[in-house]
Design a protein around this motif. Structure first.
Motif, short mmCIF file in Angstrom:
data_model
loop_
_atom_site.label_atom_id
_atom_site.label_comp_id
_atom_site.label_asym_id
_atom_site.label_seq_id
_atom_site.Cartn_x
_atom_site.Cartn_y
_atom_site.Cartn_z
N LYS A 299 0.83 -1.29 -0.01
CA LYS A 299 0.02 0.08 0.07
C LYS A 299 0.85 1.35 0.07
CE LYS A 299 -3.84 -2.13 2.50
NZ LYS A 299 -4.63 -2.11 3.83
N LEU A 300 1.89 1.26 0.65
CA LEU A 300 2.85 2.28 0.74
C LEU A 300 3.35 2.47 -0.39
CD1 LEU A 300 4.56 1.88 4.18
CD2 LEU A 300 2.61 3.57 3.70
N ILE A 301 4.11 1.61 -1.12
CA ILE A 301 4.41 1.67 -2.64
C ILE A 301 3.52 2.25 -3.65
CG2 ILE A 301 5.25 0.26 -4.57
CD1 ILE A 301 7.46 0.53 -2.64
N LYS A 302 2.13 1.79 -3.40
CA LYS A 302 1.28 2.51 -4.52
C LYS A 302 1.09 3.86 -3.84
CE LYS A 302 -3.51 1.79 -5.58
NZ LYS A 302 -4.77 0.97 -5.52
N GLN A 303 0.83 4.14 -2.80
CA GLN A 303 0.74 5.59 -2.43
C GLN A 303 1.93 6.42 -2.93
OE1 GLN A 303 -0.06 6.18 1.68
NE2 GLN A 303 -0.05 8.49 1.78
N ARG A 304 3.03 5.84 -2.69
CA ARG A 304 4.23 6.67 -2.92
C ARG A 304 4.29 6.92 -4.68
NH1 ARG A 304 9.52 5.42 -4.70
NH2 ARG A 304 11.06 6.73 -3.94
N ALA B 272 -5.82 11.16 -10.09
CA ALA B 272 -6.85 12.15 -9.36
C ALA B 272 -8.19 11.34 -9.33
CB ALA B 272 -6.65 13.31 -9.92
N ARG B 273 -8.64 11.05 -10.60
CA ARG B 273 -9.91 10.31 -10.74
C ARG B 273 -9.80 8.88 -9.82
NH1 ARG B 273 -9.61 12.00 -16.40
NH2 ARG B 273 -8.83 9.96 -16.81
N ALA B 274 -8.77 8.21 -9.94
CA ALA B 274 -8.91 7.05 -9.20
C ALA B 274 -8.94 7.29 -7.52
CB ALA B 274 -7.47 6.32 -9.49
N GLY C 77 -10.46 9.69 -6.44
CA GLY C 77 -11.78 10.24 -5.86
C GLY C 77 -12.43 9.29 -5.97
N GLU C 78 -12.24 8.28 -6.80
CA GLU C 78 -13.39 6.92 -6.88
C GLU C 78 -13.07 6.11 -5.37
OE1 GLU C 78 -12.62 5.04 -10.29
OE2 GLU C 78 -13.54 6.33 -11.39
N GLU C 79 -11.82 5.96 -5.00
CA GLU C 79 -11.65 5.23 -3.54
C GLU C 79 -11.98 6.02 -2.70
OE1 GLU C 79 -7.54 4.84 -3.62
OE2 GLU C 79 -7.20 3.56 -4.99
N ALA C 80 -11.96 7.37 -2.76
CA ALA C 80 -12.63 8.00 -1.41
C ALA C 80 -14.11 7.92 -1.34
CB ALA C 80 -12.23 9.60 -1.67
N SER C 81 -14.79 7.89 -2.54
CA SER C 81 -16.29 7.92 -2.65
C SER C 81 -16.77 6.59 -2.26
CB SER C 81 -16.80 8.24 -3.98
OG SER C 81 -16.19 7.42 -5.01
N SER C 82 -15.76 5.62 -2.73
CA SER C 82 -16.20 4.24 -2.11
C SER C 82 -16.14 3.84 -0.52
CB SER C 82 -15.32 3.05 -3.02
OG SER C 82 -13.92 3.26 -2.57
#
Length: 288
Positions: free
Chosen positions: A135-140, A253-255, A257-262
């Motif tokens: 998860k940290l690698i993806k966030q980075r 940014a869209r991805a 936003g979709e994660e935040a909405s989910s």
């Protein structure tokens, strides 16, 4: 039920070993001042050695190498395999301590369910370390992709204004956080290396390996091919790359936003259920 926590305690003391116990008792005053040394003696070092002696590292060689590669990206190229093993050993030690604590609570409360929860928690803590790195690698990677187009735009403006490529590289860090943000943290190392007389190609290659992101690799290649030309050739090469990176930034940014909405769906469903209970409860009471 008291036999289970006692057995876990005895096994923990056996894993620690008599030599470490004597070290802890002999230097108890100093260890109290240094909590990291206490954690290392009680959890990290003994459980790391246990995993080493049981040859568990050999059985999970692929997972260990993958986890180590992720930690090298997150912690820097100086991160060693032994440090990765110690981190896994520490996670196993903390998981064992959690299981032992839940066993004592289950014994005190007379609730066997706490014992099962402790066993589950003891297994999940080491696994969590492996999942957290991904998860940290993806966030980075997302943070780098979001900020890279902006840095390229600033680099183009500075070079287009008449500065040399090397001067513009240094000025891209003005007003940026070079201690926390992964892109500017690695870019700061490039500037530092150039000030120490290192060649630009070597510094750029180190920057590429440290970031470990495909978009940065393309950016580094464009820099190496065009930084000596400077002027319009350099700006045109960066502008073509910038268009692609801005599109990728929009996609990230869209991805996000979709994660935040989910993630908001679950709290909203919970709130809806609570409202339904509040609305339906009076009606049910009146009907009864």
């Amino acid at each position: 039920m008291i036999a289970i926590p006692i057995m876990l305690m005895v096994a923990w003391l056996f894993i620690i070993g008599g030599k470490r116990l004597r070290t802890i008792s002999a230097a108890s005053r100093q260890i109290k001042r240094n909590q990291d040394a206490l954690k290392h003696l009680l959890f990290i070092e003994p459980f790391s050695e246990l995993l080493e002696r049981s040859r568990l590292y050999e059985y999970m060689a692929l997972s260990l190498s993958s986890y180590h590669a992720k930690l090298v990206i997150l912690r820097g190229i100086r991160w060693q395999l032994q440090q990765t093993k110690e981190q896994l050993g520490g996670a196993a030690g903390y998981g064992y301590a959690a299981m032992m604590g839940c066993a004592w609570l289950a014994c005190a409360a007379g609730e066997p369910l706490l014992l099962a929860m402790g066993a589950l928690l003891g297994l999940l803590l080491p696994v969590r370390q492996l999942l957290e790195a991904g998860k940290l690698i993806k966030q980075r990677k997302q943070e780098i992709i979001l900020e890279l187009p902006e840095m390229i735009s600033k680099l183009m403006l500075l070079v287009g204004a008449g500065e040399t490529a090397l001067q513009a590289i240094g000025r891209c860090l003005e007003g940026k956080d070079t201690t926390q943000h992964p892109l500017y943290k690695e870019w700061n190392k490039v500037v530092y290396s150039l000030h120490n007389g290192e060649s630009f190609s070597t510094a750029a290659e180190k920057f590429n390996r440290s970031c470990a992101v495909q978009e940065v690799s393309i950016f580094t290649t464009v820099l190496l091919l065009n930084y000596r030309r400077g002027g319009e050739h350099f700006v045109l090469a960066l502008r073509e790359l910038s268009y692609t990176l801005w599109e990728k930034r929009k996609a990230v940014a869209r991805a996000r936003g979709e994660e935040a909405s989910s993630k908001l769906v679950f709290p909203l469903v919970g709130i809806l259920l609570v409202l339904m209970v509040f609305v339906a409860a009076p009606a049910m009471l009146l009907m009864s």
